[in-house]
Motif scaffolding. Structure first.
Motif, PDB file in Angstrom:
ATOM      1  N   ARG A 332       0.826  -1.208   0.000  1.00 21.43           N
ATOM      2  CA  ARG A 332       0.000   0.000   0.000  1.00 21.43           C
ATOM      3  C   ARG A 332       0.859   1.255   0.000  1.00 21.43           C
ATOM      4  O   ARG A 332       0.554   2.229  -0.694  1.00 21.43           O
ATOM      5  CB  ARG A 332      -0.917   0.009   1.226  1.00 21.43           C
ATOM      6  CG  ARG A 332      -2.142  -0.868   1.136  1.00 21.43           C
ATOM      7  CD  ARG A 332      -3.036  -0.655   2.349  1.00 21.43           C
ATOM      8  NE  ARG A 332      -3.616   0.677   2.369  1.00 21.43           N
ATOM      9  CZ  ARG A 332      -4.111   1.269   3.454  1.00 21.43           C
ATOM     10  NH1 ARG A 332      -4.065   0.646   4.626  1.00 21.43           N
ATOM     11  NH2 ARG A 332      -4.630   2.473   3.389  1.00 21.43           N
ATOM     12  N   MET A 333       1.933   1.241   0.783  1.00 21.80           N
ATOM     13  CA  MET A 333       2.799   2.421   0.833  1.00 21.80           C
ATOM     14  C   MET A 333       3.479   2.651  -0.501  1.00 21.80           C
ATOM     15  O   MET A 333       3.583   3.789  -0.985  1.00 21.80           O
ATOM     16  CB  MET A 333       3.806   2.274   1.968  1.00 21.80           C
ATOM     17  CG  MET A 333       3.182   2.398   3.351  1.00 21.80           C
ATOM     18  SD  MET A 333       4.376   2.550   4.708  1.00 21.80           S
ATOM     19  CE  MET A 333       4.956   0.859   4.817  1.00 21.80           C
ATOM     20  N   ARG A 351      10.589  11.529   2.030  1.00 25.02           N
ATOM     21  CA  ARG A 351      11.648  11.133   2.951  1.00 25.02           C
ATOM     22  C   ARG A 351      12.570  12.313   3.252  1.00 25.02           C
ATOM     23  O   ARG A 351      12.993  12.526   4.389  1.00 25.02           O
ATOM     24  CB  ARG A 351      12.436   9.967   2.360  1.00 25.02           C
ATOM     25  CG  ARG A 351      13.390   9.303   3.348  1.00 25.02           C
ATOM     26  CD  ARG A 351      13.864   7.952   2.836  1.00 25.02           C
ATOM     27  NE  ARG A 351      14.414   8.021   1.484  1.00 25.02           N
ATOM     28  CZ  ARG A 351      13.830   7.484   0.415  1.00 25.02           C
ATOM     29  NH1 ARG A 351      12.688   6.834   0.535  1.00 25.02           N
ATOM     30  NH2 ARG A 351      14.393   7.583  -0.778  1.00 25.02           N
ATOM     31  N   THR A 352      12.845  13.107   2.227  1.00 25.38           N
ATOM     32  CA  THR A 352      13.684  14.302   2.413  1.00 25.38           C
ATOM     33  C   THR A 352      12.945  15.359   3.220  1.00 25.38           C
ATOM     34  O   THR A 352      13.518  16.007   4.100  1.00 25.38           O
ATOM     35  CB  THR A 352      14.088  14.880   1.049  1.00 25.38           C
ATOM     36  OG1 THR A 352      14.842  13.892   0.335  1.00 25.38           O
ATOM     37  CG2 THR A 352      14.932  16.137   1.226  1.00 25.38           C
ATOM     38  N   GLN A 361       4.278   6.876   8.959  1.00 22.77           N
ATOM     39  CA  GLN A 361       3.913   8.270   9.215  1.00 22.77           C
ATOM     40  C   GLN A 361       3.967   9.089   7.927  1.00 22.77           C
ATOM     41  O   GLN A 361       3.108   9.942   7.689  1.00 22.77           O
ATOM     42  CB  GLN A 361       4.838   8.863  10.269  1.00 22.77           C
ATOM     43  CG  GLN A 361       4.606   8.320  11.668  1.00 22.77           C
ATOM     44  CD  GLN A 361       5.684   8.715  12.647  1.00 22.77           C
ATOM     45  OE1 GLN A 361       6.831   9.017  12.270  1.00 22.77           O
ATOM     46  NE2 GLN A 361       5.342   8.725  13.933  1.00 22.77           N
ATOM     47  N   ARG A 362       4.967   8.819   7.086  1.00 22.51           N
ATOM     48  CA  ARG A 362       5.028   9.540   5.801  1.00 22.51           C
ATOM     49  C   ARG A 362       3.850   9.156   4.908  1.00 22.51           C
ATOM     50  O   ARG A 362       3.301  10.000   4.188  1.00 22.51           O
ATOM     51  CB  ARG A 362       6.360   9.258   5.105  1.00 22.51           C
ATOM     52  CG  ARG A 362       7.545   9.965   5.746  1.00 22.51           C
ATOM     53  CD  ARG A 362       8.777   9.926   4.858  1.00 22.51           C
ATOM     54  NE  ARG A 362       9.376   8.608   4.781  1.00 22.51           N
ATOM     55  CZ  ARG A 362      10.324   8.161   5.596  1.00 22.51           C
ATOM     56  NH1 ARG A 362      10.791   8.951   6.562  1.00 22.51           N
ATOM     57  NH2 ARG A 362      10.836   6.956   5.437  1.00 22.51           N
ATOM     58  N   PHE A 363       3.443   7.889   4.964  1.00 22.90           N
ATOM     59  CA  PHE A 363       2.257   7.444   4.224  1.00 22.90           C
ATOM     60  C   PHE A 363       1.032   8.227   4.684  1.00 22.90           C
ATOM     61  O   PHE A 363       0.226   8.675   3.859  1.00 22.90           O
ATOM     62  CB  PHE A 363       2.058   5.946   4.454  1.00 22.90           C
ATOM     63  CG  PHE A 363       0.758   5.389   3.950  1.00 22.90           C
ATOM     64  CD1 PHE A 363       0.623   4.975   2.638  1.00 22.90           C
ATOM     65  CD2 PHE A 363      -0.339   5.250   4.803  1.00 22.90           C
ATOM     66  CE1 PHE A 363      -0.581   4.440   2.168  1.00 22.90           C
ATOM     67  CE2 PHE A 363      -1.541   4.720   4.355  1.00 22.90           C
ATOM     68  CZ  PHE A 363      -1.657   4.315   3.027  1.00 22.90           C
ATOM     69  N   GLU A 364       0.901   8.382   5.978  1.00 18.83           N
ATOM     70  CA  GLU A 364      -0.237   9.128   6.518  1.00 18.83           C
ATOM     71  C   GLU A 364      -0.208  10.585   6.083  1.00 18.83           C
ATOM     72  O   GLU A 364      -1.233  11.145   5.667  1.00 18.83           O
ATOM     73  CB  GLU A 364      -0.237   9.042   8.041  1.00 18.83           C
ATOM     74  CG  GLU A 364      -1.371   9.818   8.701  1.00 18.83           C
ATOM     75  CD  GLU A 364      -1.111  10.058  10.164  1.00 18.83           C
ATOM     76  OE1 GLU A 364      -1.178  11.220  10.594  1.00 18.83           O
ATOM     77  OE2 GLU A 364      -0.838   9.076  10.875  1.00 18.83           O
ATOM     78  N   SER A 368      -2.951  12.504   3.782  1.00 20.23           N
ATOM     79  CA  SER A 368      -3.580  13.719   4.305  1.00 20.23           C
ATOM     80  C   SER A 368      -3.413  14.867   3.319  1.00 20.23           C
ATOM     81  O   SER A 368      -4.355  15.624   3.050  1.00 20.23           O
ATOM     82  CB  SER A 368      -2.956  14.101   5.652  1.00 20.23           C
ATOM     83  OG  SER A 368      -3.237  13.146   6.648  1.00 20.23           O
ATOM     84  N   ASP A 369      -2.202  14.990   2.772  1.00 20.88           N
ATOM     85  CA  ASP A 369      -1.914  16.084   1.834  1.00 20.88           C
ATOM     86  C   ASP A 369      -2.715  15.939   0.549  1.00 20.88           C
ATOM     87  O   ASP A 369      -3.413  16.877   0.124  1.00 20.88           O
ATOM     88  CB  ASP A 369      -0.416  16.092   1.486  1.00 20.88           C
ATOM     89  CG  ASP A 369       0.446  16.631   2.594  1.00 20.88           C
ATOM     90  OD1 ASP A 369      -0.090  17.262   3.522  1.00 20.88           O
ATOM     91  OD2 ASP A 369       1.682  16.418   2.529  1.00 20.88           O
ATOM     92  N   TRP A 370      -2.603  14.768  -0.089  1.00 17.45           N
ATOM     93  CA  TRP A 370      -3.194  14.603  -1.414  1.00 17.45           C
ATOM     94  C   TRP A 370      -4.709  14.639  -1.377  1.00 17.45           C
ATOM     95  O   TRP A 370      -5.355  15.242  -2.238  1.00 17.45           O
ATOM     96  CB  TRP A 370      -2.749  13.267  -2.031  1.00 17.45           C
ATOM     97  CG  TRP A 370      -3.414  13.015  -3.352  1.00 17.45           C
ATOM     98  CD1 TRP A 370      -3.098  13.587  -4.548  1.00 17.45           C
ATOM     99  CD2 TRP A 370      -4.540  12.177  -3.598  1.00 17.45           C
ATOM    100  NE1 TRP A 370      -3.957  13.154  -5.533  1.00 17.45           N
ATOM    101  CE2 TRP A 370      -4.852  12.294  -4.975  1.00 17.45           C
ATOM    102  CE3 TRP A 370      -5.312  11.338  -2.788  1.00 17.45           C
ATOM    103  CZ2 TRP A 370      -5.904  11.590  -5.554  1.00 17.45           C
ATOM    104  CZ3 TRP A 370      -6.366  10.642  -3.363  1.00 17.45           C
ATOM    105  CH2 TRP A 370      -6.647  10.767  -4.741  1.00 17.45           C
TER     106      TRP A 370
END
Length: 504
Positions: A332-333, A351-352, A361-364, A368-370
């Motif tokens: 999924r990620m 990641r950067t 957390q980056r997936f979340e 959230s952003d998109w």
């Protein structure tokens, strides 16, 4: 003997009930039942009636997976329990004799799959006590409301909302409201419907202000919507036409929809990023009912005479990842970073930007952003570019460590229907959250009511240079937009209609 209030509407007299210091009318029909020949059509104005109709209980929910009424199994819609009579609305008024109170019309969310105005978390009494007349409505969802069907108008669920807004224009003065001072407000799918209403010619003049809360940025092209509807109809062995689908009861359509939802990620190379969302439905930019997606339309000056309040929660997608089984898998990620980011190296980009975050957390943050945060921010930019007044907000307060400031928390605070006792009972509640919630809820509700009353929520309007934002925490602050890292990632992206990537 207690005499309950009666109001004459254009169609007939309704009887409500006094409940403490608010008068409530529930289940007022605003359109004819969408059954039989009317099932996939535009809403039909309610016929006049003689006598007095009780408006004491909520109308039945529209067809949806959780609905158990007999209409769910009926092809004709003619049933004995009245559950086809679902296009109803509700009114809460603090003063029937008032001369023109502000009106707030609530459009509930639910992934375009669920909608039931009887939801106790959307009870309008608390808002009404703040000095406004509150209206909520049921509108069609799922295949009946949002699927693209040959022979039927698109966006039938939004057409229902417009019919309810016309009812408000014709009748709300009798309930103490001012038809010239109507604010529409809604969350999630409801917030995206409001963004659509801003640019729909049929909705012109029906409201003066709009509040969009956590709007998902998904609007479909005709090609994409057709491909999705064709796939759902194929579950039943038919075409996505009025003639074919009318042979099936609503439960068959919700079952077919559920089957497609389970395998949506398999269609990502054809349907694009929407295949990674929780729903196969969104408003369709058909060039007629909804001429185009709202961002460019607002930037070109559509709705520049409408005051707009827009925002999101800080941890939008936590609602989904915190659920049992919601922890993202590696697959999924990978799919998310391959298909949702505005860069070919989406994983490296996030990641950067977020070096201390875990992959989950980056997936979340990405989702959230998109799906919610950046569509809302970009809509604020578009409204400002088009010359319209716009204010921006973010909810950063949370009451528990598991969900954070998640999707849907905002409307619970606005309505004041999440109690301190419920907060205190949560297994991961913050120590002082039960005391804070009343304070945060009161601040947000006061700002919403101030905006609905006079178009002034209490802080400076948004502009792309200062990006002034009201941030709701234990104590509200006004500051530059707090999600600057994500804003930069998405600064060059253009949100627009989602199209079919490839034919299957």
């Amino acid at each position: 003997m207690k005499i309950e209030p009666e109001i004459r509407t254009v169609a007939g007299v309704v009887r409500g009930r006094r409940e403490n210091d608010v008068v409530v009318f529930r289940g007022i029909r605003y359109a004819e039942p969408p059954a039989g020949a009317r099932r996939f059509g535009a809403p039909v104005p309610v016929q006049r009636w003689d006598g007095i109709r009780d408006a004491l209980k909520f109308g039945p929910p529209v067809p949806q997976a959780t609905h158990t009424g007999s209409v769910m199994s009926s092809v004709s819609g003619s049933v004995g329990d009245g559950s086809e009579d679902c296009l109803t609305l509700n009114v809460w008024s603090p003063d029937l004799g008032a001369a023109g109170l502000p009106v707030m019309v609530w459009i509930q969310g639910g992934t375009y799959l669920e909608n039931n105005s009887a939801n106790p978390h959307c009870d309008g009494a608390g808002l009404a006590r703040s000095g406004v007349v509150v209206v909520s409505m049921n509108y069609r969802v799922g295949v009946d409301g949002f699927a693209r069907i040959a022979g039927a108008p698109d966006n039938r669920g939004i057409l229902d909302q417009i019919a309810a807004l016309r009812w408000v224009q014709d009748n709300i003065a009798g309930f103490g409201g001012d038809p010239a001072n109507v604010t529409v407000f809604g969350e999630s799918a409801g917030g995206a419907c409001i963004a659509a209403l801003l640019v729909m010619p049929m909705a012109a003049g029906l409201f003066r202000r709009a509040i969009s809360q956590s709007m998902p940025g998904t609007y479909f092209s005709e090609r994409l919507a057709t491909a999705i509807s064709t796939t759902i109809a194929a579950q039943l062995g038919v075409q996505a036409t009025v003639g074919d689908l009318a042979r099936f009861p609503p439960r068959a359509l919700t079952d077919a929809t559920d089957a497609v939802i389970l395998k949506m990620p398999e269609f990502v190379d054809f349907w694009g990023p929407m295949a990674l969302t929780p729903t196969p439905f969104s408003p369709v930019a058909d060039g007629e009912v909804l001429p185009r997606a709202p961002w460019q339309a607002l930037a070109d000056g559509a709705a520049r005479d409408i005051d707009l309040l827009i925002g999101h929660t800080r941890d939008e997608y936590r609602l989904y990842t915190s659920r049992p089984g919601g922890e993202p898998t590696d697959a999924r990620m990978t799919a998310a970073f391959d298909h949702l980011t505005p860069s070919t190296d989406g994983s490296g980009l996030y990641r950067t930007a977020y070096p201390d975050a875990t992959p989950g957390q980056r997936f979340e943050v990405l989702n959230s952003d998109w799906l919610f945060r950046m569509p809302s921010l970009h809509l604020a930019d578009a409204a400002h570019a088009g010359g319209g007044p716009v204010w921006l907000w973010e909810l950063a307060w949370s009451f528990n460590s598991e969900q954070g400031a998640s999707h849907a928390l905002d409307f619970l605070l606005i309505f004041g229907t999440l109690s301190p006792d419920e907060v205190r009972a949560h297994r991961s509640a913050h120590p002082n959250a039960a005391n804070e919630i009343t304070h945060v809820s009161r601040h947000m509700r006061a700002d919403w009511v101030s905006f609905a009353t006079a178009g002034k929520p209490g802080w400076a309007p948004y502009d792309p240079h200062t990006r002034t934002t009201r941030v709701y925490n234990a104590e509200p602050t006004t500051q530059p937009y707090p999600e600057e890292t994500s804003r930069r990632i998405w600064s060059a992206h253009q949100f627009d209609t989602l199209d079919l990537l490839h034919s299957e």
